[in-house]
Design an enzyme around this catalytic site. Structure first.
Site, PDB file in Angstrom:
ATOM      1  N   SER A  41      12.832  80.837  10.929  1.00 41.08           N
ATOM      2  CA  SER A  41      12.235  79.586   9.925  1.00 41.08           C
ATOM      3  C   SER A  41      10.945  79.308  10.470  1.00 41.08           C
ATOM      4  O   SER A  41       9.806  79.094   9.595  1.00 41.08           O
ATOM      5  CB  SER A  41      13.014  78.568  10.122  1.00 41.08           C
ATOM      6  OG  SER A  41      14.407  78.641   9.609  1.00 41.08           O
ATOM      7  N   GLY A  59      14.210  86.404   0.962  1.00 41.17           N
ATOM      8  CA  GLY A  59      14.127  85.244   0.011  1.00 41.17           C
ATOM      9  C   GLY A  59      13.158  83.927   0.592  1.00 41.17           C
ATOM     10  O   GLY A  59      12.364  83.391  -0.039  1.00 41.17           O
ATOM     11  N   SER A  66      17.518  72.632  -0.536  1.00 40.72           N
ATOM     12  CA  SER A  66      16.971  73.925   0.110  1.00 40.72           C
ATOM     13  C   SER A  66      15.525  73.636   0.798  1.00 40.72           C
ATOM     14  O   SER A  66      14.673  73.089   0.462  1.00 40.72           O
ATOM     15  CB  SER A  66      16.571  74.840  -1.176  1.00 40.72           C
ATOM     16  OG  SER A  66      15.970  75.854  -0.834  1.00 40.72           O
ATOM     17  N   GLN A 109      13.940  76.191   1.871  1.00 38.02           N
ATOM     18  CA  GLN A 109      12.774  76.945   1.398  1.00 38.02           C
ATOM     19  C   GLN A 109      11.926  76.399   0.344  1.00 38.02           C
ATOM     20  O   GLN A 109      10.918  76.585   0.274  1.00 38.02           O
ATOM     21  CB  GLN A 109      13.471  78.316   1.127  1.00 38.02           C
ATOM     22  CG  GLN A 109      14.047  79.008   2.152  1.00 38.02           C
ATOM     23  CD  GLN A 109      14.795  80.216   1.857  1.00 38.02           C
ATOM     24  OE1 GLN A 109      14.779  80.510   0.464  1.00 38.02           O
ATOM     25  NE2 GLN A 109      15.370  80.962   2.628  1.00 38.02           N
ATOM     26  N   ASP A 142      23.687  78.744   7.449  1.00 38.25           N
ATOM     27  CA  ASP A 142      23.505  79.934   8.202  1.00 38.25           C
ATOM     28  C   ASP A 142      24.635  80.258   9.090  1.00 38.25           C
ATOM     29  O   ASP A 142      24.731  81.604   9.379  1.00 38.25           O
ATOM     30  CB  ASP A 142      22.050  80.271   8.725  1.00 38.25           C
ATOM     31  CG  ASP A 142      20.929  80.409   7.580  1.00 38.25           C
ATOM     32  OD1 ASP A 142      21.367  80.784   6.413  1.00 38.25           O
ATOM     33  OD2 ASP A 142      19.866  80.087   8.027  1.00 38.25           O
ATOM     34  N   LYS A 175      23.497  84.352  -1.499  1.00 34.87           N
ATOM     35  CA  LYS A 175      22.837  84.561  -0.127  1.00 34.87           C
ATOM     36  C   LYS A 175      22.766  86.202  -0.538  1.00 34.87           C
ATOM     37  O   LYS A 175      22.721  86.924  -1.413  1.00 34.87           O
ATOM     38  CB  LYS A 175      23.414  84.327   1.182  1.00 34.87           C
ATOM     39  CG  LYS A 175      23.415  82.786   1.339  1.00 34.87           C
ATOM     40  CD  LYS A 175      22.083  82.290   1.603  1.00 34.87           C
ATOM     41  CE  LYS A 175      21.972  80.813   1.848  1.00 34.87           C
ATOM     42  NZ  LYS A 175      20.594  80.227   2.213  1.00 34.87           N
ATOM     43  N   ARG A 199      23.935  88.705   8.530  1.00 30.97           N
ATOM     44  CA  ARG A 199      24.912  87.700   9.014  1.00 30.97           C
ATOM     45  C   ARG A 199      26.247  88.289   8.926  1.00 30.97           C
ATOM     46  O   ARG A 199      27.308  87.674   9.794  1.00 30.97           O
ATOM     47  CB  ARG A 199      24.634  86.146   8.194  1.00 30.97           C
ATOM     48  CG  ARG A 199      23.363  85.632   8.726  1.00 30.97           C
ATOM     49  CD  ARG A 199      23.181  84.221   8.630  1.00 30.97           C
ATOM     50  NE  ARG A 199      21.974  83.950   8.415  1.00 30.97           N
ATOM     51  CZ  ARG A 199      20.964  83.692   9.256  1.00 30.97           C
ATOM     52  NH1 ARG A 199      21.247  84.099  10.687  1.00 30.97           N
ATOM     53  NH2 ARG A 199      19.781  83.603   9.236  1.00 30.97           N
TER      54      ARG A 199
END
Length: 432
Positions: free
Chosen positions: A26, A99, A170, A172, A318, A345, A391
């Protein structure tokens, strides 16, 4: 274990040792993007080794930002910032599987006076982008898409600030709008329904930007100049989740993770694992460019169960895959609710988790927005599929350590999206 697209994981007796993790994904994404529009050079140490963060660097290069890799062992990236004006790309910007790259970068390029196209792989091309298209359009950009999915064709504009209430929590999307707001005229206000991770805000401040937060609302003034920084990116907490959960499988296990990100909006995982019975202590706590960093020491113990719902589901989005993968080994099991976001995802993670756990002999109830996984179950090795999702591949490598017999994971190379050396690092800690 072997390399390539499939991997075999054998059961373990214990887990012991120390693991140094690649830089947080991130933070790596955000630092690379902000370094590109800052004045002057930036030096980023321990930049993420994952393919997703490499996609961000590739896109920045296509936008005229020069950078070079200085030291492979320390993953040092030196970036020469261009200030707020990027260069028109000569080809589509390839976001790969990321993404994060597509959503966050769209905010930056929506403010440029050129047209560009953001493309991705098959998986990314199925992911929802309406959540960035709507606010960026309201700010004055023109964004064409394939029914709200990639590719995104963005015609930049002189953006105008807006007050925007995000319908979906979100980080993002929030970062996308912070970046757009930084390059817009006026003060942009973003309100989120639930508090999400704040790496965007912390990163903007690290590069010298100012913003104000009040409750769930953040405001940023356009036209601010950023300046380059020197930073060591802390170890990735989402990657740490797999090792913490692996240690949690074995009472008496010992694990140390130095230089780990301890951001309070991300560290909910540590609280949950402590509540479940894992012994965790943190030392050498320090603040680096506004991010908390520390060394984590773990000792395994019998695990109780947990319910993950509401704000926790957003905070742990996550980490839920690996918590679900070890749920059968806990005493009371784990129930996950309010996690519908996991269906969009890299794979439908709820379906992937339920399917793989059942192949290992577990009882699982798949809900529309979560999972119910009873505890005190015994699992056996099986042939599993990662569904091309990093993941899922890593979560089941962990679950396989306590299963009876060997487990084969197909398409295990998906782990390279976030952590190419994952299987090697895990194997180095295992005792048989």
């Amino acid at each position: 274990m072997d390399s390539g697209s499939q991997i075999i994981v054998r059961p373990a007796r214990n887990l012991r040792g120390s693991v140094r993790l690649p830089g947080d994904k991130s933070i790596s994404h955000r630092y690379a993007m902000l370094a590109g529009i800052a004045d002057g050079p930036s030096r980023l140490e321990n930049y993420s080794t994952g393919a997703d963060c490499a996609s961000t660097l590739g896109c920045m290069r296509s936008l005229g930002v020069t950078w070079e890799r200085k030291d492979h062992s320390e993953n040092i990236i030196e970036v020469r910032g261009r200030g707020s004006s990027l260069a028109a790309p000569s080809a589509p910007l390839d976001c790969g599987n990321s993404g994060s790259t597509m959503r966050m970068l769209s905010g930056m390029i929506a403010a440029q006076n050129f047209r560009s196209e953001l493309v991705g792989d098959d998986s990314l091309s199925q992911r929802p982008m309406e959540r960035v298209i709507t606010p960026l359009t309201a700010m004055g950009a023109t964004v064409a898409s394939h029914n709200g999915r990639p590719p995104l064709r963005i015609t930049g504009a002189n953006l105008k600030a807006i007050a925007y209430k995000m319908p979906v929590a979100s980080a993002q999307v929030k970062t996308c709008l912070l970046f757009a707001g930084l390059l817009a005229q006026g003060e942009t206000q973003i309100e989120e329904p639930l508090r999400t991770r704040d790496h965007g805000e912390v990163a903007v401040r690290a590069f010298g930007g100012e913003l104000k937060r009040q409750g769930n609302t953040v405001r940023i003034r356009g036209g601010q100049r950023l300046r380059g920084i020197e930073a060591r990116i802390p170890g990735d907490l989402s990657s740490a989740a797999f090792f913490l959960c692996a240690a949690a499988l074995f009472p008496g296990s010992q694990l140390t993770i130095p230089n780990l990100l301890m951001n309070p909006t991300r560290a909910r995982l540590l609280d949950v694992l402590v509540q479940m019975g894992l012994n965790i202590s943190v030392t050498q706590l320090d603040q680096v460019h506004g991010e908390l960093v520390g060394a984590v020491h773990v000792e395994g113990a019998e695990l109780k169960g947990a319910t993950i719902a509401g704000a926790d589901s957003a905070a742990l989005i996550d980490e839920i895959p690996v918590l679900a993968a070890i749920a059968p080994y806990t005493e009371q099991g784990i129930e996950v609710r309010n996690a519908r976001e996991l269906r969009v995802k890299e794979s439908d993670r709820l379906a992937a988790l339920a399917g793989n756990l059942r192949r290992m002999g577990a009882q699982v109830e798949e809900l529309e927005d979560g999972l119910k996984i009873p505890g005190s179950q015994k699992l056996h090795g099986a042939e599993l599929d990662s569904f091309g999702d990093h993941r899922i591949a890593m979560a089941f490598a962990v679950a396989a350590l306590r299963a009876q017999g060997e487990t084969l994971i197909r398409r295990a190379d998906a782990a390279a999206i976030s952590y190419p050396a994952f299987f090697h690092s895990l194997e180095a800690l295992v005792e048989r």
